[in-house]
Write an enzyme that holds these catalytic residues in place. Structure first.
Site, short mmCIF file in Angstrom:
data_model
loop_
_atom_site.label_atom_id
_atom_site.label_comp_id
_atom_site.label_asym_id
_atom_site.label_seq_id
_atom_site.Cartn_x
_atom_site.Cartn_y
_atom_site.Cartn_z
N LYS A 64 -9.97 13.95 -2.16
CA LYS A 64 -8.98 15.04 -2.08
C LYS A 64 -8.33 15.36 -3.43
O LYS A 64 -7.87 16.48 -3.64
CB LYS A 64 -7.88 14.69 -1.06
CG LYS A 64 -8.32 14.81 0.39
CD LYS A 64 -7.12 14.62 1.31
CE LYS A 64 -7.52 14.56 2.76
NZ LYS A 64 -6.38 14.53 3.67
N GLY A 122 6.17 5.95 4.47
CA GLY A 122 4.95 6.02 3.64
C GLY A 122 5.04 7.15 2.64
O GLY A 122 5.75 8.15 2.86
N ALA A 123 4.33 6.97 1.52
CA ALA A 123 4.40 7.96 0.43
C ALA A 123 3.02 8.25 -0.14
O ALA A 123 2.87 8.49 -1.34
CB ALA A 123 5.35 7.46 -0.66
N GLY A 125 -0.88 10.41 0.34
CA GLY A 125 -1.25 11.83 0.30
C GLY A 125 -0.72 12.61 1.49
O GLY A 125 -0.19 13.72 1.33
N TYR A 207 -3.94 9.00 15.34
CA TYR A 207 -4.29 9.35 16.73
C TYR A 207 -5.32 8.40 17.34
O TYR A 207 -5.75 8.59 18.46
CB TYR A 207 -4.75 10.82 16.84
CG TYR A 207 -5.84 11.22 15.88
CD1 TYR A 207 -5.52 11.75 14.63
CD2 TYR A 207 -7.17 11.08 16.22
CE1 TYR A 207 -6.50 12.11 13.74
CE2 TYR A 207 -8.17 11.44 15.33
CZ TYR A 207 -7.82 11.95 14.09
OH TYR A 207 -8.81 12.31 13.21
N GLY A 228 -0.89 12.01 16.16
CA GLY A 228 -1.46 12.80 15.07
C GLY A 228 -2.60 13.73 15.45
O GLY A 228 -3.16 14.41 14.57
P1 NAP Z 1 -2.73 6.90 1.46
O1 NAP Z 1 -2.65 8.02 0.47
O2 NAP Z 1 -3.59 5.72 1.16
O3 NAP Z 1 -1.20 6.37 1.67
C1 NAP Z 1 -0.91 5.30 2.51
C2 NAP Z 1 0.61 5.03 2.51
O4 NAP Z 1 0.85 3.99 3.46
C3 NAP Z 1 1.17 4.52 1.18
O5 NAP Z 1 2.46 5.04 0.98
C4 NAP Z 1 1.25 3.02 1.38
O6 NAP Z 1 2.34 2.42 0.72
C5 NAP Z 1 1.55 2.93 2.86
N1 NAP Z 1 1.09 1.66 3.43
C6 NAP Z 1 -0.19 1.23 3.59
N2 NAP Z 1 -0.21 0.02 4.17
C7 NAP Z 1 1.10 -0.32 4.38
C8 NAP Z 1 1.74 -1.48 4.93
N3 NAP Z 1 1.02 -2.50 5.41
N4 NAP Z 1 3.09 -1.47 4.99
C9 NAP Z 1 3.83 -0.43 4.52
N5 NAP Z 1 3.27 0.68 3.98
C10 NAP Z 1 1.92 0.72 3.91
O7 NAP Z 1 -3.16 7.42 2.89
P2 NAP Z 1 -3.02 8.90 3.51
O8 NAP Z 1 -4.21 9.70 3.13
O9 NAP Z 1 -1.67 9.41 3.22
O10 NAP Z 1 -3.20 8.57 5.08
C11 NAP Z 1 -2.27 7.75 5.74
C12 NAP Z 1 -2.55 7.70 7.22
O11 NAP Z 1 -2.46 8.99 7.78
C13 NAP Z 1 -3.93 7.18 7.61
O12 NAP Z 1 -3.78 6.38 8.75
C14 NAP Z 1 -4.70 8.44 7.95
O13 NAP Z 1 -5.72 8.21 8.90
C15 NAP Z 1 -3.61 9.30 8.55
N6 NAP Z 1 -3.86 10.75 8.40
C16 NAP Z 1 -3.88 11.50 9.54
C17 NAP Z 1 -4.10 12.87 9.44
C18 NAP Z 1 -4.15 13.72 10.70
O14 NAP Z 1 -4.68 14.83 10.62
N7 NAP Z 1 -3.61 13.27 11.81
C19 NAP Z 1 -4.29 13.48 8.18
C20 NAP Z 1 -4.24 12.66 7.04
C21 NAP Z 1 -4.02 11.30 7.16
P3 NAP Z 1 2.35 1.99 -0.84
O15 NAP Z 1 2.56 3.26 -1.63
O16 NAP Z 1 3.48 1.06 -0.92
O17 NAP Z 1 1.01 1.35 -1.11
#
Ligand code: NAP
Length: 265
Positions: A64, A122-123, A125, A207, A228
């Site tokens: 992305k 969370g912070a 993408g 989801y 989600g």
């Molecule tokens: P990402 O960029 O890797 O970010 C993950 C975030 O989660 C980071 O802020 C990370 O914190 C935090 N995190 C990970 N493990 C953790 C833990 N054990 N305890 C506390 N914080 C934790 O991922 P993303 O792309 O944003 O996606 C995140 C989630 O959203 C995934 O589950 C994905 O499947 C879902 N998602 C769903 C949709 C939808 O359409 N429903 C779309 C996009 C994503 P740090 O910064 O501290 O490492």
């Protein structure tokens, strides 16, 4: 027209099934496939896409951010979010968009009120996309293990570590954007719902499972919950609308994804 989603790995993507259901509902003869691209081959992306003669494509993990350097134009929201999940190919030009934030917004539209106090866990993408979209009309606090991640964003939100989250009763909407609670991860949640006020909406962008530990906890406290699935469908619907100018059949898309998920259980 020809569309695709690119990512790695991509075999479990529900996007093809979801988009084909929409094409069928709208009597369209389009194609949508999942393209697995090895990260080491990503620098050939222009040739790979040209060979498939695509009119547009979605982008998922891990491309992305990397896709942005190949776009001729990037819309303002995607620039602020720092990631592109939708590319529209128009007269050979690649125009990058991000539909995750707007997809989330559409998925909870009926629950939104003016100027809500929102807590986002969370912070990454997805959080940045949702934060950017919500901060236009709401007060947003982002909680993350490291606050420096949020401080580098080109727009203002409040940020806290989890330890600094004291009074949870002030929030109208809580959104988990971390993978905590997702199938394959620990079945737990980052906050307890007992301190949330009765009118608080608890949302998880995961989801699978359908009801995460966070949502179960919220339901036990009689709070409204949203998973989600709606965000996933609405980000796809918005991509389709960018590519074609036609309104997507959200109901057909939702049914297709729900059926596909049931088949996986
Ligand atoms: P990402 O960029 O890797 O970010 C993950 C975030 O989660 C980071 O802020 C990370 O914190 C935090 N995190 C990970 N493990 C953790 C833990 N054990 N305890 C506390 N914080 C934790 O991922 P993303 O792309 O944003 O996606 C995140 C989630 O959203 C995934 O589950 C994905 O499947 C879902 N998602 C769903 C949709 C939808 O359409 N429903 C779309 C996009 C994503 P740090 O910064 O501290 O490492």
């Amino acid at each position: 027209m020809n569309f695709a989603v690119i990512g790695h790995p991509i075999s479990h993507s529900l996007s093809p099934v979801m988009h084909h259901a929409n094409f069928k509902a709208l009597w369209r003869d389009d194609e949508y496939c999942a393209l697995n691209i090895e990260p080491k081959h990503f620098h050939h992306i222009k040739d790979i896409i040209a060979e498939k003669a695509l009119d547009g494509f979605n982008v998922t993990i891990p491309f992305k951010v990397d896709i942005m350097q190949y776009c001729d134009e990037i819309d303002t929201a995607a620039q602020m979010i720092g990631a592109v999940n939708t590319v529209h190919i128009k007269n050979g030009q690649w125009i990058g968009y991000n539909t995750d934030g707007i997809g989330y917004l559409f998925s909870i539209q009926e629950h939104l009120k003016d100027n809500m106090n929102v807590l986002i866990l969370g912070a990454g993408g997805a959080s940045r996309a949702i934060s950017y979209t919500l901060v236009q009309h709401h007060r947003v606090t982002v909680a993350n293990r490291t606050v420096s991640r949020v401080q580098s964003w080109p727009f203002e939100v409040a940020c806290k570590t989890y330890d600094q989250l004291d009074d949870l009763s002030v929030y109208d909407l809580v959104i988990n954007t971390t993978p905590v609670g997702m199938t394959g991860y620990e079945d737990t949640s980052l906050i307890a719902c007992d301190q949330l006020k009765a009118s608080c909406i608890v949302s998880d962008i995961i989801y699978t499972p359908e009801t995460t530990a966070l949502l179960k906890d919220a339901q036990q406290h009689q709070l409204n919950t949203i998973n989600g699935l709606g965000m996933f469908v609405m980000q796809g619907a918005r991509s389709f609308e960018i590519w074609t100018g036609q309104v997507a059949n959200v109901q057909a898309m939702t049914e297709a994804v729900t059926t596909a998920l049931k088949g996986r259980k």
